[in-house]
Scaffold this motif. Sequence first.
Motif, PDB file in Angstrom:
ATOM      1  N   PRO A 107     -20.475 130.175 -11.315  1.00 13.20           N
ATOM      2  CA  PRO A 107     -20.723 129.328 -11.991  1.00 13.20           C
ATOM      3  C   PRO A 107     -21.061 129.068 -12.979  1.00 13.20           C
ATOM      4  O   PRO A 107     -20.378 130.025 -13.247  1.00 13.20           O
ATOM      5  CB  PRO A 107     -22.143 129.807 -11.586  1.00 13.20           C
ATOM      6  N   ALA A 108     -19.966 127.810 -13.889  1.00 11.59           N
ATOM      7  CA  ALA A 108     -20.291 127.808 -14.763  1.00 11.59           C
ATOM      8  C   ALA A 108     -21.346 127.913 -16.198  1.00 11.59           C
ATOM      9  O   ALA A 108     -22.039 127.705 -15.746  1.00 11.59           O
ATOM     10  CB  ALA A 108     -20.126 125.826 -14.925  1.00 11.59           C
ATOM     11  N   PRO A 109     -20.877 128.695 -17.123  1.00 10.18           N
ATOM     12  CA  PRO A 109     -22.214 129.103 -18.374  1.00 10.18           C
ATOM     13  C   PRO A 109     -22.125 128.250 -18.822  1.00 10.18           C
ATOM     14  O   PRO A 109     -22.385 126.962 -19.378  1.00 10.18           O
ATOM     15  CB  PRO A 109     -21.332 129.901 -19.011  1.00 10.18           C
ATOM     16  N   GLU A 110     -24.324 128.104 -18.733  1.00 10.77           N
ATOM     17  CA  GLU A 110     -25.302 127.225 -19.643  1.00 10.77           C
ATOM     18  C   GLU A 110     -24.496 127.152 -21.206  1.00 10.77           C
ATOM     19  O   GLU A 110     -24.281 128.329 -21.733  1.00 10.77           O
ATOM     20  CB  GLU A 110     -26.203 127.873 -19.146  1.00 10.77           C
ATOM     21  N   SER A 111     -24.687 125.855 -21.172  1.00 17.92           N
ATOM     22  CA  SER A 111     -24.232 125.997 -22.467  1.00 17.92           C
ATOM     23  C   SER A 111     -25.518 125.697 -23.410  1.00 17.92           C
ATOM     24  O   SER A 111     -26.532 125.296 -23.011  1.00 17.92           O
ATOM     25  CB  SER A 111     -23.636 123.837 -21.899  1.00 17.92           C
ATOM     26  N   SER A 112     -24.713 126.096 -24.834  1.00 19.54           N
ATOM     27  CA  SER A 112     -25.852 126.355 -25.402  1.00 19.54           C
ATOM     28  C   SER A 112     -26.285 124.782 -26.286  1.00 19.54           C
ATOM     29  O   SER A 112     -26.066 123.853 -25.842  1.00 19.54           O
ATOM     30  CB  SER A 112     -25.557 127.107 -26.925  1.00 19.54           C
ATOM     31  N   GLU A 113     -27.519 125.469 -27.100  1.00 20.66           N
ATOM     32  CA  GLU A 113     -28.613 124.029 -27.528  1.00 20.66           C
ATOM     33  C   GLU A 113     -27.459 122.954 -29.231  1.00 20.66           C
ATOM     34  O   GLU A 113     -27.785 122.036 -28.751  1.00 20.66           O
ATOM     35  CB  GLU A 113     -29.732 124.304 -28.018  1.00 20.66           C
ATOM     36  N   GLU A 114     -27.102 123.866 -29.384  1.00 23.79           N
ATOM     37  CA  GLU A 114     -25.450 123.632 -29.803  1.00 23.79           C
ATOM     38  C   GLU A 114     -24.899 122.872 -29.761  1.00 23.79           C
ATOM     39  O   GLU A 114     -24.444 121.436 -30.087  1.00 23.79           O
ATOM     40  CB  GLU A 114     -24.896 124.100 -31.010  1.00 23.79           C
ATOM     41  N   VAL A 115     -24.060 123.516 -28.595  1.00 20.53           N
ATOM     42  CA  VAL A 115     -23.177 122.325 -27.582  1.00 20.53           C
ATOM     43  C   VAL A 115     -23.751 120.717 -26.549  1.00 20.53           C
ATOM     44  O   VAL A 115     -22.577 119.909 -26.845  1.00 20.53           O
ATOM     45  CB  VAL A 115     -22.713 123.532 -26.142  1.00 20.53           C
ATOM     46  N   LEU A 116     -24.628 121.200 -26.302  1.00 18.02           N
ATOM     47  CA  LEU A 116     -25.262 119.701 -26.092  1.00 18.02           C
ATOM     48  C   LEU A 116     -25.702 119.174 -26.551  1.00 18.02           C
ATOM     49  O   LEU A 116     -25.541 117.136 -26.639  1.00 18.02           O
ATOM     50  CB  LEU A 116     -27.114 120.237 -25.529  1.00 18.02           C
TER      51      LEU A 116
END
Length: 127
Positions: A107-116
């Motif tokens: 599973p793809a790692p969840e993106s952090s808030e900064e990346v979003l």
Amino acid sequence: MAKKGFVAEFKEFIARGNVIDMAVGIIIGGAFTNIVTSLVNDIIMPLIATLTGAITFTQLFVTFNNTIIPYGNFIQNVVNFLLTAFTVFIMIKTINNFRRQKEEPAPAPESSEEVLLLREIRDSLQK
């Protein structure tokens, strides 16, 4: 066009990849058959005999016009076939499950808030 000799034709036939693959499959199949037969005869059938009170079908027969018809052998062979087929089915199902687990992508790692947030800014700037 020159006629090929018998030996040359045989060499060409034997050197084909599918013939070699088939030969390997037959050899491996023979070895696998011994394993499955041993599993059925040496492990599964004794367990079934224990559970059923040591019933063996090979002792069943009928006499017809002074001829003995050992129908129990047929029943035993059908039972052996069904157990062998079921054993192979379970083994193949297990192998396929292992293959599927290996092939499933992590599973793809969840993106952090900064990346979003950076993606939103990038998408806004592109518009």
